[in-house]
Scaffold this active site. Structure first.
Site, short mmCIF file in Angstrom:
data_model
loop_
_atom_site.label_atom_id
_atom_site.label_comp_id
_atom_site.label_asym_id
_atom_site.label_seq_id
_atom_site.Cartn_x
_atom_site.Cartn_y
_atom_site.Cartn_z
N ASP A 165 0.86 -1.18 0.00
CA ASP A 165 0.00 0.00 0.00
C ASP A 165 0.90 1.23 0.00
O ASP A 165 2.01 1.20 0.53
CB ASP A 165 -0.90 0.00 1.24
CG ASP A 165 -1.93 -1.11 1.23
OD1 ASP A 165 -2.43 -1.44 0.14
OD2 ASP A 165 -2.23 -1.65 2.31
N ASP B 285 -7.19 -1.36 -4.17
CA ASP B 285 -8.22 -0.98 -3.20
C ASP B 285 -9.20 0.02 -3.82
O ASP B 285 -10.41 -0.05 -3.57
CB ASP B 285 -7.58 -0.37 -1.95
CG ASP B 285 -6.64 -1.33 -1.24
OD1 ASP B 285 -6.87 -2.56 -1.31
OD2 ASP B 285 -5.66 -0.85 -0.63
#
Length: 176
Positions: free
Chosen positions: A130, A152
């Site tokens: 991330d 995401d």
């Protein structure tokens, strides 16, 4: 006219909903993996980088699921998370094949592409990479959103589109 395309009454050749769903999955997957590979191997993101007053690039390795829940560094834990992801992708694919609207198939494709993108990270690195962090400062306090990636984004956009399609889309035909 190629497979997966149909001819409408107006003579236009249009993509079938299933093909649109598959294409959205591939686009989400490619954009996700390309962004991660570029940030890791070209930009060499190793520490936080301020991009804008409200946005930073921050390398974070998530060994759990969404929002960092169910964190697990063990091989068994990672295998269990991967098994759940495989079952989910299979179920979503079956749903996409059976979906009746183009919006639903595209939405499911986005979710599938995002899930596969994060699964590739888990296989390649043992965790999901991330990197995007939005934040705001109010009254001297900094409020952060969770760190996320393009997979995401695809998953959230897909879920939002599914909700829109189910609540506001074309109503199903009613039995006489």
């Amino acid at each position: 006219m190629g497979p997966g395309f149909r001819q409408d009454d107006g003579g236009d050749t249009t993509m079938t909903p299933l093909r649109a769903g598959i294409l959205s999955a591939l686009i989400a997957l490619v954009l996700d993996q390309a962004s991660k590979l570029w940030l890791l191997n070209v930009f060499h993101l190793k520490e936080a980088v301020r991009v804008a007053p409200f946005f930073d690039l921050v390398p974070a390795w998530n060994t759990g699921i969404s929002y960092g829940l169910l964190q697990s560094d063990s091989a068994t834990g990672q295998l269990a998370l991967m098994a759940v992801k495989v079952v989910a992708v299979i179920a979503l694919t079956v749903w996409m094949v059976r979906a009746q609207t183009r919006l639903a198939t595209v939405a499911l494709g986005l979710i599938i592409g995002g899930a596969v993108g994060n699964a590739i990270d888990r296989l390649a690195y043992g965790a999901v990479f991330d990197f995007a962090l939005f934040h705001v400062e109010i009254g001297g306090n900094i409020y952060n959103w969770y760190v996320f990636n393009l997979a995401d984004v695809a998953i959230v956009a897909g879920v939002a589109a599914l909700l829109y399609d189910s609540f506001l889309g074309v109503p199903a035909a009613k039995a006489p």
